[in-house]
Design a protein around this motif. Sequence first.
Motif, short mmCIF file in Angstrom:
data_model
loop_
_atom_site.label_atom_id
_atom_site.label_comp_id
_atom_site.label_asym_id
_atom_site.label_seq_id
_atom_site.Cartn_x
_atom_site.Cartn_y
_atom_site.Cartn_z
N LEU A 1 5.78 -4.55 3.79
CA LEU A 1 5.16 -3.26 3.49
C LEU A 1 6.12 -2.12 3.85
O LEU A 1 6.27 -1.16 3.08
CB LEU A 1 3.84 -3.11 4.24
CG LEU A 1 3.06 -1.83 3.99
CD1 LEU A 1 2.63 -1.72 2.53
CD2 LEU A 1 1.84 -1.77 4.91
N ILE A 2 6.77 -2.23 4.99
CA ILE A 2 7.74 -1.21 5.40
C ILE A 2 8.93 -1.18 4.44
O ILE A 2 9.38 -0.11 4.01
CB ILE A 2 8.20 -1.45 6.86
CG1 ILE A 2 7.04 -1.20 7.82
CG2 ILE A 2 9.41 -0.58 7.21
CD1 ILE A 2 7.28 -1.70 9.23
N CYS B 1 9.90 1.99 2.06
CA CYS B 1 11.23 2.64 2.04
C CYS B 1 11.72 2.80 0.60
O CYS B 1 12.28 3.84 0.25
CB CYS B 1 12.23 1.84 2.87
SG CYS B 1 11.92 1.93 4.63
N PHE B 2 11.48 1.78 -0.24
CA PHE B 2 11.88 1.89 -1.64
C PHE B 2 11.01 2.89 -2.39
O PHE B 2 11.50 3.56 -3.31
CB PHE B 2 11.88 0.52 -2.33
CG PHE B 2 13.23 -0.15 -2.27
CD1 PHE B 2 14.17 0.08 -3.25
CD2 PHE B 2 13.55 -0.98 -1.22
CE1 PHE B 2 15.42 -0.52 -3.20
CE2 PHE B 2 14.79 -1.58 -1.15
CZ PHE B 2 15.73 -1.35 -2.14
N VAL B 3 9.74 3.02 -2.02
CA VAL B 3 8.90 4.06 -2.62
C VAL B 3 9.49 5.43 -2.30
O VAL B 3 9.62 6.29 -3.19
CB VAL B 3 7.43 3.97 -2.12
CG1 VAL B 3 6.65 5.21 -2.50
CG2 VAL B 3 6.76 2.73 -2.68
N THR C 1 3.67 -2.09 -3.54
CA THR C 1 3.35 -1.63 -2.19
C THR C 1 1.84 -1.53 -2.00
O THR C 1 1.30 -1.93 -0.96
CB THR C 1 4.04 -0.29 -1.90
OG1 THR C 1 5.45 -0.43 -2.12
CG2 THR C 1 3.80 0.17 -0.47
N ILE C 2 1.16 -1.02 -3.00
CA ILE C 2 -0.31 -0.95 -2.94
C ILE C 2 -0.90 -2.35 -2.88
O ILE C 2 -1.86 -2.60 -2.14
CB ILE C 2 -0.85 -0.14 -4.14
CG1 ILE C 2 -0.47 1.33 -3.99
CG2 ILE C 2 -2.37 -0.31 -4.28
CD1 ILE C 2 -0.70 2.16 -5.24
N GLY D 1 -3.18 -3.74 0.07
CA GLY D 1 -4.48 -4.33 -0.23
C GLY D 1 -4.64 -5.71 0.37
O GLY D 1 -5.70 -6.04 0.93
N ILE D 2 -3.60 -6.51 0.27
CA ILE D 2 -3.64 -7.86 0.86
C ILE D 2 -3.83 -7.74 2.38
O ILE D 2 -4.65 -8.44 2.97
CB ILE D 2 -2.34 -8.63 0.55
CG1 ILE D 2 -2.28 -9.01 -0.93
CG2 ILE D 2 -2.18 -9.86 1.42
CD1 ILE D 2 -3.18 -10.15 -1.35
#
Length: 143
Positions: free
Chosen positions: A117-118, A122-124, A87-88, A92-93
């Motif tokens: 990213l979303i 959600c998984f984070v 996700t980071i 960053g991209i």
Amino acid sequence: MWKEYIRELIRYAFIVLFLYAAIFKLIEYPKFYDSLLNSPLFHGEIQARLISGLVPVIELTTGGLLISNSYRKIGLYLAFALILLFTIYIAGILLFSKEIPCSCGGVINNLTWNQHLIFNSCFVLLGAFGLYLQSKKHRTYKK
């Protein structure tokens, strides 16, 4: 009782996610490698080769740990750490790159980077909640 079902649902979601991602990266290895080679965050062939080899192995290992009854807690910590790193990377991209190469496979490849990213975010959240439930499982309460 419901906590156990939610914890198991989160575990299975991560198993599917990481095994699916690893298999597609291996099946479409040249595409995955090329996208890493063209990534603005990685520089050079050595980094692209290293990452393109390590990521599927780590994803398969994470899936295996999550499947195992003995190592599922370690698997959940690793899954959370990986999805957070991915996700980071996506953030960053999106923040620092004009050209955005996609190294995703399968259905996820059809998502835009913002949607990805979303999806990852959600998984984070799922992973964080799973870790929270896992920590509650082993707490002993003194009365």
